[in-house]
Design a protein around this motif. Sequence first.
Motif, PDB file in Angstrom:
ATOM      1  N   GLU A  14       0.852  -1.188   0.000  1.00 59.84           N
ATOM      2  CA  GLU A  14       0.000   0.000   0.000  1.00 59.84           C
ATOM      3  C   GLU A  14       0.889   1.240   0.000  1.00 59.84           C
ATOM      4  O   GLU A  14       1.700   1.443   0.897  1.00 59.84           O
ATOM      5  CB  GLU A  14      -0.912  -0.005   1.228  1.00 59.84           C
ATOM      6  CG  GLU A  14      -1.908  -1.157   1.217  1.00 59.84           C
ATOM      7  CD  GLU A  14      -2.701  -1.255   2.509  1.00 59.84           C
ATOM      8  OE1 GLU A  14      -2.711  -0.267   3.281  1.00 59.84           O
ATOM      9  OE2 GLU A  14      -3.297  -2.326   2.765  1.00 59.84           O
ATOM     10  N   GLY A  16      -0.345   4.484  -0.370  1.00 63.03           N
ATOM     11  CA  GLY A  16      -1.219   5.636  -0.187  1.00 63.03           C
ATOM     12  C   GLY A  16      -2.616   5.137   0.096  1.00 63.03           C
ATOM     13  O   GLY A  16      -2.799   4.004   0.556  1.00 63.03           O
ATOM     14  N   THR A 228       3.694  10.044  -8.061  1.00 59.69           N
ATOM     15  CA  THR A 228       3.367   9.570  -6.711  1.00 59.69           C
ATOM     16  C   THR A 228       4.591   8.918  -6.061  1.00 59.69           C
ATOM     17  O   THR A 228       5.655   8.784  -6.690  1.00 59.69           O
ATOM     18  CB  THR A 228       2.235   8.520  -6.778  1.00 59.69           C
ATOM     19  OG1 THR A 228       2.772   7.266  -7.230  1.00 59.69           O
ATOM     20  CG2 THR A 228       1.105   8.965  -7.707  1.00 59.69           C
ATOM     21  N   LEU A 255      -2.817   1.554  -4.856  1.00 58.88           N
ATOM     22  CA  LEU A 255      -2.851   3.010  -4.758  1.00 58.88           C
ATOM     23  C   LEU A 255      -4.093   3.526  -5.459  1.00 58.88           C
ATOM     24  O   LEU A 255      -4.282   3.282  -6.655  1.00 58.88           O
ATOM     25  CB  LEU A 255      -1.594   3.627  -5.391  1.00 58.88           C
ATOM     26  CG  LEU A 255      -1.468   5.149  -5.322  1.00 58.88           C
ATOM     27  CD1 LEU A 255      -1.436   5.633  -3.876  1.00 58.88           C
ATOM     28  CD2 LEU A 255      -0.213   5.612  -6.057  1.00 58.88           C
TER      29      LEU A 255
END
Length: 273
Positions: A14, A16, A228, A255
């Motif tokens: 993960e 975000g 990101t 994400l």
Amino acid sequence: MTTWGDTGVFRPRELGSRSRAAGGPWRLDEVVDVPDTVVDAGQVGALEIRAASTRGAAHRSRGEVRQDAVGVLDLSGRYVLAAVADGASTATHAHRGAQIAVRHALGYLAWALPGADLDSVDMVNALRTAGRAVRDAGPSPESRATTLTVAVVELGWAGQGHRYRAVRVGDSPALVLTSGTFLPLFAKQGNDRLPTPRGPADRVQGVLRAGEALVLATSGLGAPVRETPVGAYLAEAWSEVPGPVTYLHHLQFDLRSFEDDRTAAVIWAGHEH
């Protein structure tokens, strides 16, 4: 209630806010010969190659076919060929266009390169050949619209690294991972598609040094790398060559808002002995 998906070390990383689509069960699509995921790997001299194309969470949750394609090829121990294609999301047979483009681009180079010097082969002809094949595969060529990015790496050029050439139609990026940073090789974001690109192909050349990696990707990976924390995550994860299963796990990060198909072919340059 049972938990859908992998757990423990196999659970997607993960990076975000979690994707809602990624948390639900996958749905099978209706295309028998385009699997959810493909993985390839190999070693050619001082080069290590990993390639994978995996269906994005959005397509999985809706039962839609993977529209990306990838291919890698060892050509007589002298060249490594790689190609990625990103079928246009609005094209009804985008997955076919992507498959055809990759197959015919690599097929052309596999025919043109043996016995030839890299500088004497027009890389753009690989794109033209792929474009014709996509166009001629049946009615409604635009239903097979796709990007295409192709690269050739020549092993051990004069002891100074490995020469490479890359060309593309569309926005699927090529990058070099060096010193923990992804450096884009193409200066602009293209929006052309095969089989009928409106402008000239993008092209670039360079030398891949020991410890660097050449990355071809589709936008499903290129966009999060650029925008990101995925970029920092993969730069660290790929600082050393991962095994094939670990490499695939790297592409399966979770994400929100980045739920497209993810495809990448990576060529790492090791130290020659």
